[in-house]
Design a protein around this motif. Structure first.
Motif, mmCIF file in Angstrom:
data_model
loop_
_atom_site.group_PDB
_atom_site.id
_atom_site.type_symbol
_atom_site.label_atom_id
_atom_site.label_comp_id
_atom_site.label_asym_id
_atom_site.label_seq_id
_atom_site.Cartn_x
_atom_site.Cartn_y
_atom_site.Cartn_z
ATOM 1 N N ASP A 160 0.889 -1.139 0.043
ATOM 2 C CA ASP A 160 0.025 -0.202 0.132
ATOM 3 C C ASP A 160 0.885 1.238 0.040
ATOM 4 N N ASN A 161 1.767 1.209 -0.771
ATOM 5 C CA ASN A 161 2.848 2.442 -1.110
ATOM 6 C C ASN A 161 2.317 3.440 -1.766
ATOM 7 N N ASN A 162 1.167 3.543 -2.194
ATOM 8 C CA ASN A 162 0.529 4.763 -2.504
ATOM 9 C C ASN A 162 0.110 5.645 -1.407
ATOM 10 N N ALA A 163 -0.367 4.829 -0.425
ATOM 11 C CA ALA A 163 -0.991 5.336 0.808
ATOM 12 C C ALA A 163 0.034 5.923 1.564
ATOM 13 N N THR A 164 1.109 5.269 1.702
ATOM 14 C CA THR A 164 2.205 5.662 2.550
ATOM 15 C C THR A 164 3.655 4.861 2.364
ATOM 16 N N THR A 165 4.575 5.193 2.755
ATOM 17 C CA THR A 165 5.926 4.427 2.604
ATOM 18 C C THR A 165 6.400 4.155 3.942
ATOM 19 N N PHE A 166 7.288 3.064 4.092
ATOM 20 C CA PHE A 166 8.150 2.779 5.251
ATOM 21 C C PHE A 166 9.191 3.773 5.321
ATOM 22 N N LYS A 167 9.600 3.787 6.504
ATOM 23 C CA LYS A 167 10.928 4.668 6.802
ATOM 24 C C LYS A 167 12.022 3.926 6.994
ATOM 25 N N PRO A 168 13.209 4.228 6.098
ATOM 26 C CA PRO A 168 14.429 3.429 6.507
ATOM 27 C C PRO A 168 15.049 4.072 7.842
ATOM 28 N N LYS A 169 15.942 3.319 8.156
ATOM 29 C CA LYS A 169 16.464 3.731 9.537
ATOM 30 C C LYS A 169 17.056 5.228 9.787
ATOM 31 N N GLU A 170 17.791 5.455 8.502
ATOM 32 C CA GLU A 170 18.535 6.751 8.597
ATOM 33 C C GLU A 170 17.309 7.882 8.683
#
Lengths: 398, 141
Positions: free
Chosen positions: A17-27
């Protein structure tokens, strides 16, 4: 790719569901935490070390955004709460003051609510007309069909670069060229493209560009409005208050700062802006070209495999972005989403905030899979396996 | 209730819903009900005479739980007075929200007695109750 950078992927979640939001990388997470744990201060306020550090980081992100979209100056970059906020600022701070009754705004029926409702508001407030451009049989907006939809009253064209439903990638460079010749304003909603493909605001002759941080690996609650500087000078702030004025007196006189700070009243989302900067650095490091290539390969694979499943109908076989709409025959999309969730697969069910799409597609609700850099073919294989076994769907969802 | 029987009743009411039909007819009060967080969206039509709900039907798009709950609920409501409907509704909402309720009163609506195990479906089961709540409120004015 780069899955190890995403803490959340250590669980067995499959996030489609990446059009809704995306995960955040550790950085990105670290950059936000660092602000809150190492140098919390307000921006543009103090003469002490941590406040100066905040100023530096905050303004450094403006430079990063400028380079990311190839703006001429960082003064053209306004921090907002997201694409919706940016588009509202453009509609009510700029166009409300220059459009007149009978002027036309051209959009499409595939636009997100945030690129429809501000214009409908202006239609009802000042009597402009909202018109919808013609689409081809695949619901694609071509530069040709856009040009044919223009009239002598068209003053503004406002388009998503990439639609969040059928995955149409608009040729904004060609469209920008057409609109420049005709002296028509060009607003681009880049929410769905900004983390996936290169945007060059100058090459595409974009007057205003809106996007959100959270759809490009950054934090929620932060976004950007880009505007050509001379237009930002003419634009009115839709919020006024601290941090954006030069002076105000008891005789009623006041003066605002120059852009961009004219549009940033109150304390901004400092942690969000710093996180956004970190997200841009991350994307630059991975490479937009590599992300685009990965998106394409995965989308082609997903499409090929979905077409193998007997009782599944794909509604946008010609999708250009990594975004597929489908339904299981005879099953309401929300039930499909609940079924997939049972296997830890996250998809979106609904109209995807594009409520006019039903006029074009003939179907009101669908399931949507939208992919990003950390998705894999193995995840798609799992989805296909679960869909192939969906005869038991009601045993799972009821 | 046996799990399979429960599922059978829900599925039957989803696939062959009671009084689901298109169109508007004279003498009916139309009430829309939808869930903000999802895509369930139904119009429910009630015909009320002499304090009794003498007929009801619905149309729109909703998931298996919402559609079946509306179907069963309408079947139970027809023939009831507004006060009886209010009482039925209260007991139904109590059941969904894990509060004490009268099982006998609810009849086959008890198929949703374990919906609380899936918190994201509670709103689906409550979809028709929002419309009935409004009907009762409007008629009691």
């Amino acid at each position: 790719m780069n899955r190890e950078d995403f803490e959340i992927l250590k669980s067995d979640i499959i996030f489609f569901d990446n059009n809704a939001t995306t995960f955040k990388p550790k950085e990105v997470v670290d950059a936000v935490v660092e602000y809150y744990t190492k140098y919390t201060s307000n921006a543009h306020r103090g003469d002490y070390k941590t406040s100066l550090k905040v100023d530096m980081r905050y303004e450094e992100v403006r430079e990063l955004v400028k380079d990311y979209i190839n703006a001429e100056s960082s003064k053209e970059i306004v921090f907002t709460s997201g694409a919706t906020d940016s588009l509202n600022m453009v509609a009510f701070g700029f166009f409300k003051n220059i459009l007149k009754k009978g002027d036309e705004v051209l959009i499409t029926k595939l636009e997100h609510a945030s690129n429809v409702l501000p214009w409908l508001e202006l239609e009802s407030e000042i009597g402009i007309k909202v018109k919808y451009a013609k689409l081809d049989e695949n619901l694609k907006l071509t530069p040709k069909s856009l040009e044919e939809s223009l009239t002598k009253n068209t003053k503004l064209v406002s388009l998503a670069h990439v639609t969040n439903t059928i995955g149409d990638v608009r040729d904004i460079e060609k469209i920008g060229e057409i609109l420049k010749k005709k002296n028509i304003y060009f607003v681009v909603d880049a929410a769905q493209s900004i983390g996936h493909r290169k945007i060059d605001v100058r090459r595409s002759n974009i007057d205003f560009l809106a996007f959100s941080g959270h759809k490009m690996l950054g934090p929620t609650g932060v976004g950007v409005l880009y505007g050509k500087y001379d237009l930002l000078v003419k634009m009115h702030p839709t919020r006024v208050g601290g941090g954006m004025n030069s002076y105000f007196e008891s005789d009623g006189s006041f003066m605002y700062h120059e852009p961009p700070s004219k549009f940033e009243a109150g304390t901004g989302n400092i942690a969000g802006v710093i996180g956004l900067g970190s997200a841009i650095k991350y994307i630059n490091k991975v490479g937009l070209k590599n992300i685009e290539k990965h998106d394409q390969e995965l989308k082609d694979y997903l499409l090929k495999r979905l077409l193998e499943v007997e009782n599944v109908t794909v509604l946008n076989k010609n999708a250009e972005s990594a975004n597929i709409l489908f339904n299981i025959d005879g099953v309401f999309p929300q039930d499909t989403a609940v079924y997939l969730d049972h296997y830890n697969i996250c998809v979106r069910a609904g109209n995807h905030c594009a409520k006019l799409l039903k006029d074009e597609l003939g179907i009101k609700n669908t399931c949507r899979i939208s992919l990003y850099l950390y998705n894999t073919k193995e995840e798609i294989d799992k989805l296909i396996e679960v869909l192939k076994n969906s005869k038991n769907i009601f045993e799972v969802v009821i | 209730m046996d799990k399979n029987l429960r599922r059978e009743i829900i599925l039957d009411n989803f696939q062959n819903p009671f009084h689901k039909k298109d169109g508007t007819f004279d003498g009916y009060i139309k009430i829309n009900t939808n869930n903000e967080s999802c895509i369930d969206n139904l119009d429910i039509y009630f015909k009320v005479e002499g304090g009794y709900i003498i007929d009801a039907y619905f149309n729109g798009e909703a998931c298996a739980i919402s559609t079946s709950a509306t179907s069963i609920m309408l079947r139970r409501l027809i023939g009831k007075t507004i006060l009886e409907a209010e009482n039925l509704l209260k007991n139904y909402q109590n059941m969904i929200n894990e509060k004490p309720y009268d099982e006998n009163l609810l009849e086959d609506l008890i198929v949703y007695d374990e919906i609380y195990l899936q918190p994201n479906r509670k709103n689906c089961a409550l979809l028709p109750s929002k419309a009935i709540e409004r009907l009762v409120k409007d008629l009691k004015k």
